[in-house]
Design an enzyme around this catalytic site. Structure first.
Site, PDB file in Angstrom:
ATOM      1  N   ASP A 179       0.842  -1.190   0.000  1.00  0.00           N
ATOM      2  CA  ASP A 179       0.000   0.000   0.000  1.00  0.00           C
ATOM      3  C   ASP A 179       0.880   1.243   0.000  1.00  0.00           C
ATOM      4  OD1 ASP A 179      -1.950   1.923   0.372  1.00  0.00           O
ATOM      5  OD2 ASP A 179      -3.124   0.650   1.708  1.00  0.00           O
ATOM      6  N   ARG A 181      -0.114   4.387  -0.455  1.00  0.00           N
ATOM      7  CA  ARG A 181      -0.903   5.608  -0.369  1.00  0.00           C
ATOM      8  C   ARG A 181      -0.501   6.489   0.815  1.00  0.00           C
ATOM      9  NH1 ARG A 181      -6.650   2.639  -0.972  1.00  0.00           N
ATOM     10  NH2 ARG A 181      -5.566   1.233   0.437  1.00  0.00           N
TER      11      ARG A 181
END
Ligand SMILES: [Zn+2]
Length: 252
Positions: A179, A181
């Site tokens: 991930d 983000r």
């Protein structure tokens, strides 16, 4: 081209652009702009804002950087780097309770209605939850495609999934962290729009933690499961088993 003289329309435009200075530059937020949206056959009136991150390499004060931004829009090629935006509903600044969603852009799910994920369903249903609740905001995050890996890489990750890898394995195979983000940008915009606490619409505990850690005033969470089909069952199971998504509400 906009002349240097302060025309009435330029003054009106500048009033609707606000800037936030931070360590890596300025965030300029334009809005609110009235945006009537078709939701389940009804017209729902949202307010829309878009924002732009600008590096402050010339070390200009905010107001001067804003002038420069407006004058250079035509040559800035902004269409090549998609911007993020936020839809707010109701009295988002002062309402006692507000729901928010930090929605990662999903070209295939949100635009084409792909069944390989549940993004399109989550987007539409969080908009509905927010309008029914009476106050809230949906942040649409343009640099979060494919959990932050970008659209082209996401296409390759889908091919790897057809070879039997799951979402996490495919991203790692391509050299990405699971991930990638980051929520600093939308948190800055959230703080500009509302200081009171918000409730986050998510099934993802990492998102809740990331927001809290970055200083967002998030008091709780509501989940949003749905649109489970033969096409995305494995994807949703991976989210729960590997990415630690909350199982609450998942009907299996
Ligand atoms: Zn998706």
């Amino acid at each position: 081209m906009i002349e240097a003289t302060e025309q009435p329309s330029l003054i009106a435009l500048k009033k609707k652009i606000n800037g936030i200075s931070h360590d890596s530059g300025h965030t300029f937020i334009v809005g609110p702009i009235k945006l009537p949206v078709q939701l389940d056959g009804e017209t729902v009136n949202f307010n829309w804002y878009s924002w732009l991150e600008v590096e402050n390499s010339l070390d200009l004060p905010l107001e001067e950087q804003k002038d420069l931004l407006i004058k250079s829009l035509a040559t800035a090629n902004l269409a090549n780097s998609q911007q993020s935006s936020v839809l707010t509903y109701g009295d988002f600044e002062t309402s006692e309770e507000a729901l928010i969603r930090m929605h990662s852009i999903c070209h295939t799910g949100d635009i084409f209605g792909s069944k390989r994920c549940d993004c399109g369903f989550q987007l539409k249903n969080s908009m509905k939850m927010i309008s029914e609740h009476g106050s809230g905001a949906i942040f649409y995050l343009a640099n979060h495609e494919g959990r932050g890996i970008g659209l082209f890489s996401k296409a390759m990750a889908y091919l790897l999934q057809e070879e039997g890898l799951d979402t996490v394995e495919a991203n790692e195979y391509l050299g990405f962290e699971d991930d990638s983000r980051n929520y600093d940008e939308p948190i800055r915009v959230l703080k500009f729009l509302r200081e009171l606490p918000v409730t986050l619409i998510t099934n993802n505990p990492n998102k809740l933690e990331a927001l809290k850690k970055s200083g967002a005033n998030v008091s709780g969470r509501v989940s949003l499961w749905g649109d489970i089909s033969m096409y995305n069952k494995h994807y949703l199971e991976t989210k729960m088993e590997k990415a630690g998504h909350f199982r609450g509400g998942y009907p299996i």
